[in-house]
Design an enzyme around this catalytic site. Structure first.
Site, PDB file in Angstrom:
ATOM      1  N   ASP A 106     -19.065 107.192 117.393  1.00 42.17           N
ATOM      2  CA  ASP A 106     -18.507 108.484 117.801  1.00 42.17           C
ATOM      3  C   ASP A 106     -19.610 109.541 117.843  1.00 42.17           C
ATOM      4  O   ASP A 106     -20.649 109.390 117.198  1.00 42.17           O
ATOM      5  CB  ASP A 106     -17.436 108.943 116.797  1.00 42.17           C
ATOM      6  CG  ASP A 106     -16.265 107.985 116.730  1.00 42.17           C
ATOM      7  OD1 ASP A 106     -16.049 107.236 117.700  1.00 42.17           O
ATOM      8  OD2 ASP A 106     -15.574 107.991 115.692  1.00 42.17           O
TER       9      ASP A 106
HETATM   10  N1  URA Z   1     -15.486 103.775 113.260  1.00 40.56           N
HETATM   11  C1  URA Z   1     -15.218 105.051 113.594  1.00 40.56           C
HETATM   12  O1  URA Z   1     -14.142 105.556 113.307  1.00 40.56           O
HETATM   13  N2  URA Z   1     -16.180 105.744 114.243  1.00 40.56           N
HETATM   14  C2  URA Z   1     -17.389 105.238 114.544  1.00 40.56           C
HETATM   15  O2  URA Z   1     -18.229 105.931 115.123  1.00 40.56           O
HETATM   16  C3  URA Z   1     -17.640 103.901 114.191  1.00 40.56           C
HETATM   17  C4  URA Z   1     -16.673 103.192 113.541  1.00 40.56           C
END
Ligand code: URA
Length: 240
Positions: A106
């Site tokens: 993310d």
């Molecule tokens: N899980 C998440 O919620 N976000 C990420 O960036 C990676 C794994």
């Protein structure tokens, strides 16, 4: 390495267009096996090629391990915000086949991510069958010190069901590291998986950092730094 047309090779490595390669050859800047060449249509082993007396920048596949900083997206589209690719050298950004991340983090998540133009590697390391371990360090907004045992059991049970998914998440390994922090190892790569797993059991994630991916960690890399890796750095059992 497989022989390739000189102009195609330089274009694929992000040096410039085929027309430009022709101009460099005419200007005497390209050498094959120590001899100047003007014919960019000839197929050569990249290992024998030089431009301006230097070997081409990373012929063959390119693999990078980055410590992703917060604020960059893993999408290829600039309309989603500043991209992880934007902090790579210009020449790498122009390569063809283009670089892609293995899975995504993310925008606000930091940590280990592999970026490569090796589509086979992307496929292998994204395959659910390989169960590639991903270790996250998670900071939550509440004190979890009194519930460590319960959390360990909840994550390990393999029963956490995420909204709109049709099967529970595979067991995950919980290891507390402070009142508000723990490590979580998962072997899947579902959309926003860690945040959604935490939310499902009542935890709110304040920050998320991927410590390692497939055993590769970001030791020695500050946020935003990256280094080239090779297939030898990948656990060989994953490549089998
Ligand atoms: N899980 C998440 O919620 N976000 C990420 O960036 C990676 C794994």
């Amino acid at each position: 390495m497989t022989p390739e047309r000189i102009d195609k090779l330089f274009a694929g490595l992000g040096y410039g267009s085929r027309t430009e390669a022709r101009k460099w050859a005419r200007a005497g800047r390209i050498m094959v096996n120590g001899v100047c060449t003007k014919d960019v249509s000839q197929k050569v082993d990249p290992a024998l090629l030089k431009i301006d007396d230097e070997e081409p920048d990373t012929p063959g596949t390119l693999m990078i391990l980055m410590n992703k900083p917060a604020g960059l997206v893993c999408s290829h589209s600039s309309s989603d915000g500043p991209r992880i690719y934007d902090i790579l050298p210009d020449r790498w950004q122009k390569r063809n086949p283009p670089l892609s991340t293995v899975g995504r983090l993310d925008k606000d998540t930091t940590g280990a991510i592999i970026i490569t133009d090796d589509t086979r590697l992307v496929h292998i390391l994204s395959s659910p069958k390989k169960a590639v371990p991903k270790v996250y360090k998670i900071v939550v907004d509440e004190d979890i010190s009194a519930m460590s045992d319960i959390l360990a059991l909840r994550f390990a049970a393999g029963t956490i069901m995420l909204e709109n998914d049709d099967r529970p998440c595979l067991p995950a390994k919980f290891e507390p590291c402070s009142d508000h922090e723990f490590f979580l190892t998962i072997t899947e790569g579902r959309f926003h998986q860690v945040k959604r797993m935490c939310a499902t059991i009542g935890l709110t994630v304040d920050s998320l950092h991927r410590v390692s991916f497939a055993g590769l960690d970001t030791t020695g890399l500050d946020k935003g730094e990256f280094r080239e890796i090779t297939l030898d750095d990948i656990p060989q059992e994953l490549l089998a």
